[in-house]
Design an enzyme around this catalytic site. Structure first.
Site, PDB file in Angstrom:
ATOM      1  N   GLN A 180       6.669 -36.959  -9.769  1.00 41.40           N
ATOM      2  CA  GLN A 180       7.350 -35.709 -10.100  1.00 41.40           C
ATOM      3  C   GLN A 180       6.678 -35.002 -11.286  1.00 41.40           C
ATOM      4  OE1 GLN A 180      11.391 -35.159 -12.121  1.00 41.40           O
ATOM      5  NE2 GLN A 180      11.925 -34.842  -9.961  1.00 41.40           N
TER       6      GLN A 180
ATOM      7  N   LYS B 166      13.537 -30.593  -6.443  1.00 43.13           N
ATOM      8  CA  LYS B 166      14.900 -30.996  -6.776  1.00 43.13           C
ATOM      9  C   LYS B 166      15.509 -29.906  -7.650  1.00 43.13           C
ATOM     10  CE  LYS B 166      17.603 -35.012  -8.255  1.00 43.13           C
ATOM     11  NZ  LYS B 166      18.392 -34.605  -9.429  1.00 43.13           N
TER      12      LYS B 166
ATOM     13  N   PRO C 161      15.051 -39.669  -9.972  1.00 42.37           N
ATOM     14  CA  PRO C 161      14.106 -39.727 -11.093  1.00 42.37           C
ATOM     15  C   PRO C 161      14.812 -39.545 -12.429  1.00 42.37           C
ATOM     16  CG  PRO C 161      14.051 -37.546 -10.131  1.00 42.37           C
ATOM     17  CD  PRO C 161      15.028 -38.342  -9.318  1.00 42.37           C
TER      18      PRO C 161
ATOM     19  N   GLY D 261      24.398 -36.619  -6.544  1.00 43.23           N
ATOM     20  CA  GLY D 261      25.412 -36.370  -7.548  1.00 43.23           C
ATOM     21  C   GLY D 261      26.722 -37.092  -7.303  1.00 43.23           C
TER      22      GLY D 261
ATOM     23  N   GLY E 215      21.548 -42.079  -8.313  1.00 44.62           N
ATOM     24  CA  GLY E 215      21.053 -42.157  -9.677  1.00 44.62           C
ATOM     25  C   GLY E 215      21.857 -43.148 -10.489  1.00 44.62           C
ATOM     26  N   ARG E 216      22.794 -42.621 -11.298  1.00 42.30           N
ATOM     27  CA  ARG E 216      23.586 -43.491 -12.163  1.00 42.30           C
ATOM     28  C   ARG E 216      24.397 -44.518 -11.362  1.00 42.30           C
ATOM     29  NH1 ARG E 216      27.248 -39.597 -15.256  1.00 42.30           N
ATOM     30  NH2 ARG E 216      27.221 -38.583 -13.214  1.00 42.30           N
TER      31      ARG E 216
ATOM     32  N   CYS F 217      16.379 -30.703 -14.346  1.00 40.36           N
ATOM     33  CA  CYS F 217      16.663 -31.379 -15.611  1.00 40.36           C
ATOM     34  C   CYS F 217      17.489 -30.487 -16.527  1.00 40.36           C
ATOM     35  CB  CYS F 217      15.366 -31.767 -16.313  1.00 40.36           C
ATOM     36  SG  CYS F 217      15.645 -32.622 -17.883  1.00 40.36           S
TER      37      CYS F 217
END
Length: 316
Positions: free
Chosen positions: A65, A136, A4, A197, A220-221, A95
């Site tokens: 979320q 998370k 997310p 990660g 993610g990225r 976050c």
């Protein structure tokens, strides 16, 4: 799982990446909860899949979320989401953004595992038992010393699943990711644990699984820089002969995304999302950096379309 990523992975991106394949689920950008019961239009802004049985157009499940610091409002809004059609609720304790943490949201809550517990417990008690509640977290806030205490709080509060970003808030997004901490968590917890990660390649995925001992990962990225990374991983696991996407296909995908989303933004901002995505893509595709250098100072739809046409012509 698709991570997310706030300000990046909205429903159009979820649609594109799940159509490419390899993903088993997604999580929306966080919906910020303060003291109020939020109206449907706020939920819909971040989770348009509420209108389609909480699935992307190709049928991939989407968790919604929430981010907040107060148990009762979080519980009330989680139940509202379920009443509006959410099939799974995810809670954000990871976050690292300064603006979020300064308002007692995200990773700052990891300084007080009791608060993590209380929020999850309130949400778990509020929503029906058949609705999964997940969380998370990062490995900690100032450092990684509280990782097990927070992970245990998540399980004790009744969460059905935990995703761990293998860095603290202080670590930010700097490599490396400390996947071996997740192995400790997985060994202790009975609920499923997902590793997250610094997974940019198939080799990263293999190392992450070995070090974290997790069967499941969240991308993610890495998935933004290589949109078919999940598809490549699935092909690697199954032994399928799969050809990775070439730059022409990526550029065509990006142009379709631009055309679909342009009407949603003011003209001066129409290319911002594309420019943002190009920065991620440049890690995997050298042509993306060239394209970015061409388009970065363009601000009108016609100028940006002209850059796309040139980039596409250069591929042929």
């Amino acid at each position: 799982m698709l991570a997310p990523m706030e300000g990046v992975v909205e429903h159009h991106v979820r649609d594109i990446l799940t159509r490419i394949g390899g993903l088993d689920g997604c999580v929306t950008e966080f919906i910020r909860v303060t003291d109020q019961k939020l109206p449907y239009k706020v939920f819909y802004k971040y989770a348009q899949e509420l209108e389609t049985n909480s699935q992307t157009p190709n049928g991939t499940p989407v968790k919604v979320q929430l981010l907040g610091s107060k148990p009762e409002p979080m519980a009330i809004n989680a139940l509202e989401l379920v009443n509006y059609g959410a099939k799974s609720i995810d809670l954000n304790f990871g976050c690292p953004a300064k603006t979020v943490n300064s308002h007692e949201g995200g990773a700052c809550l990891l300084r007080t595992p009791d608060r993590v517990y209380n929020i999850i417990k309130a949400v778990r008690d509020a929503v029906p038992k058949n609705i999964p509640v997940s969380a998370k977290i990062r490995l900690g806030f100032e450092d990684r010393s509280s990782y097990m205490e927070n992970a245990s709080a998540v399980e004790s509060a009744g969460a059905n699943e935990l995703t761990v970003h293998a860095r603290s808030k202080a670590d930010g997004y700097k490599p490396p990711a400390y996947w071996h901490y997740i192995a400790d968590i997985k060994a202790k917890l009975k609920i499923p644990v997902i590793a997250n990660g610094e997974i940019w390649t198939i080799d990263d995925y293999i190392r992450c699984r070995e070090q974290s001992q997790c069967d499941d990962v969240m991308l993610g990225r890495g998935l933004l820089s290589c949109p078919d990374l999940a598809r490549q991983i699935k092909a690697h696991l199954s032994g399928e002969d799969y050809r990775p996407l070439i730059w022409l296909e990526i550029c065509e995908m990006l142009f379709a995304y631009y055309q679909k989303t342009t009407p949603l933004y003011d003209e001066r901002n129409c290319g911002n999302r594309v420019k943002q995505w190009l920065m991620y893509l440049s890690r995997q595709y050298p042509q993306a950096q060239i394209f970015f250098d061409e388009v970065k100072r363009k601000s009108t739809p016609q100028d940006i379309e002209d850059c796309f046409k040139k980039a596409l012509d250069d591929c042929k």
